[in-house]
Design an enzyme around this catalytic site. Structure first.
Site, PDB file in Angstrom:
ATOM      1  N   ASN A 119      38.260  -3.972  -7.404  1.00 40.21           N
ATOM      2  CA  ASN A 119      38.021  -5.485  -7.524  1.00 40.21           C
ATOM      3  C   ASN A 119      37.725  -5.742  -9.073  1.00 40.21           C
ATOM      4  O   ASN A 119      37.556  -4.813  -9.935  1.00 40.21           O
ATOM      5  CB  ASN A 119      36.768  -5.839  -6.562  1.00 40.21           C
ATOM      6  CG  ASN A 119      35.386  -5.293  -7.031  1.00 40.21           C
ATOM      7  OD1 ASN A 119      35.115  -5.205  -8.153  1.00 40.21           O
ATOM      8  ND2 ASN A 119      35.225  -4.203  -6.195  1.00 40.21           N
TER       9      ASN A 119
ATOM     10  N   ASP B  52      39.056   2.151  -3.102  1.00 38.96           N
ATOM     11  CA  ASP B  52      38.234   2.122  -4.361  1.00 38.96           C
ATOM     12  C   ASP B  52      36.850   3.025  -4.088  1.00 38.96           C
ATOM     13  O   ASP B  52      36.565   3.807  -4.836  1.00 38.96           O
ATOM     14  CB  ASP B  52      37.878   0.604  -4.391  1.00 38.96           C
ATOM     15  CG  ASP B  52      37.072   0.315  -5.723  1.00 38.96           C
ATOM     16  OD1 ASP B  52      37.169   1.324  -6.736  1.00 38.96           O
ATOM     17  OD2 ASP B  52      36.704  -0.707  -5.827  1.00 38.96           O
TER      18      ASP B  52
ATOM     19  N   TYR C 121      42.052  -7.041   1.270  1.00 37.21           N
ATOM     20  CA  TYR C 121      42.454  -8.232   0.835  1.00 37.21           C
ATOM     21  C   TYR C 121      43.730  -8.945   1.689  1.00 37.21           C
ATOM     22  O   TYR C 121      44.193 -10.034   1.229  1.00 37.21           O
ATOM     23  CB  TYR C 121      43.010  -8.038  -0.826  1.00 37.21           C
ATOM     24  CG  TYR C 121      41.853  -7.864  -1.712  1.00 37.21           C
ATOM     25  CD1 TYR C 121      40.513  -8.079  -1.457  1.00 37.21           C
ATOM     26  CD2 TYR C 121      42.198  -7.717  -3.049  1.00 37.21           C
ATOM     27  CE1 TYR C 121      39.682  -7.914  -2.191  1.00 37.21           C
ATOM     28  CE2 TYR C 121      41.335  -7.542  -3.971  1.00 37.21           C
ATOM     29  CZ  TYR C 121      39.810  -7.969  -3.732  1.00 37.21           C
ATOM     30  OH  TYR C 121      39.024  -7.792  -4.796  1.00 37.21           O
TER      31      TYR C 121
ATOM     32  N   THR D 106      46.854  -4.563   0.683  1.00 40.33           N
ATOM     33  CA  THR D 106      46.989  -4.488   1.999  1.00 40.33           C
ATOM     34  C   THR D 106      45.931  -4.257   3.088  1.00 40.33           C
ATOM     35  O   THR D 106      46.286  -4.158   4.223  1.00 40.33           O
ATOM     36  CB  THR D 106      48.524  -3.767   2.514  1.00 40.33           C
ATOM     37  OG1 THR D 106      48.024  -2.310   2.379  1.00 40.33           O
ATOM     38  CG2 THR D 106      49.528  -4.056   1.542  1.00 40.33           C
TER      39      THR D 106
ATOM     40  N   GLY E 109      37.046   0.624   0.971  1.00 40.66           N
ATOM     41  CA  GLY E 109      38.409   1.142   1.055  1.00 40.66           C
ATOM     42  C   GLY E 109      38.765   2.279   0.155  1.00 40.66           C
ATOM     43  O   GLY E 109      38.082   3.138   0.005  1.00 40.66           O
TER      44      GLY E 109
END
Ligand code: AR6
Length: 168
Positions: free
Chosen positions: A23, A33, A120, A117, A31
């Protein structure tokens, strides 16, 4: 240049760079990240703090810390808002900017997650076509890269990528 779709946890890959679907704060999240920050360890967020964030469609590079991958390319995908708010162009920019950065650093292998996907909400089939087209367009250029991996978290995602990669 080889383009390949695999099913794996991206944090386990032995490549020059893995791409993070981050982000704009670049300070971690959920996720992929979250998985990358956990696997790389706390030194990653210290380097990320120095980067001053990242705009949607742009990319920034850090070291890989505890990962096997030598580098992490952090890019910020668009949030899906129906597809008429510039989402395709911004997602394409994520791939183009990441590939450009990898080439600038002389890297030979890079692995992408399916950017945008998850949380987001970008439809996977639309996103996968953009990813493969960007990689194919880059592959015909003079570049240090010789291996681009699409790292899917599910078998279904991998099968979709393989279907797209088989088509001319
Ligand atoms: N390895 C490979 N792919 C993964 C992994 C993993 N370990 N974990 C998840 N995926 P998402 P986004 C897949 O939600 O949609 C974060 O909070 C997942 O199945 O991680 O771009 C950021 O901080 C999906 O196919 O990223 C942002 O706030 C893909 O990775 C936001 O989420 C992307 O899903 C970004 O949302």
């Amino acid at each position: 240049m080889t383009l390949e779709a695999i099913q794996a946890n991206i944090t386990t890959l032995d490549v020059d760079a893995i791409v993070n679907a981050a982000n704009s704060s670049l300070l971690g999240g959920g996720g992929v990240d979250g998985a990358i920050h956990r696997a790389a360890g706390p030194d990653l967020v210290h380097e990320c703090r120095l980067l001053g964030g990242c705009k949607t469609g742009q990319a920034k590079i850090t070291r890989g810390y505890r990962l096997i991958a030598r580098h992490i390319i952090h890019t910020v995908g668009p949030v899906w808002r129906g597809g008429t708010h510039g989402e395709p162009e911004l997602l394409r920019a994520c791939y183009d900017e990441s590939l450009h950065l990898a080439n600038k650093h002389g890297l030979s292998s890079i692995a992408f997650p399916c950017i945008s996907t998850g949380i987001y909400g970008y439809p996977l089939d639309l996103a996968a076509h953009i990813a493969v087209t960007a990689a194919r367009d880059f592959a015909v250029r003079d570049t240090s890269l010789n291996h681009i991996v699409f790292c899917c978290f599910s078998i279904q995602d991998q099968q979709l990528y393989e279907h797209i990669l088989k088509a001319p």
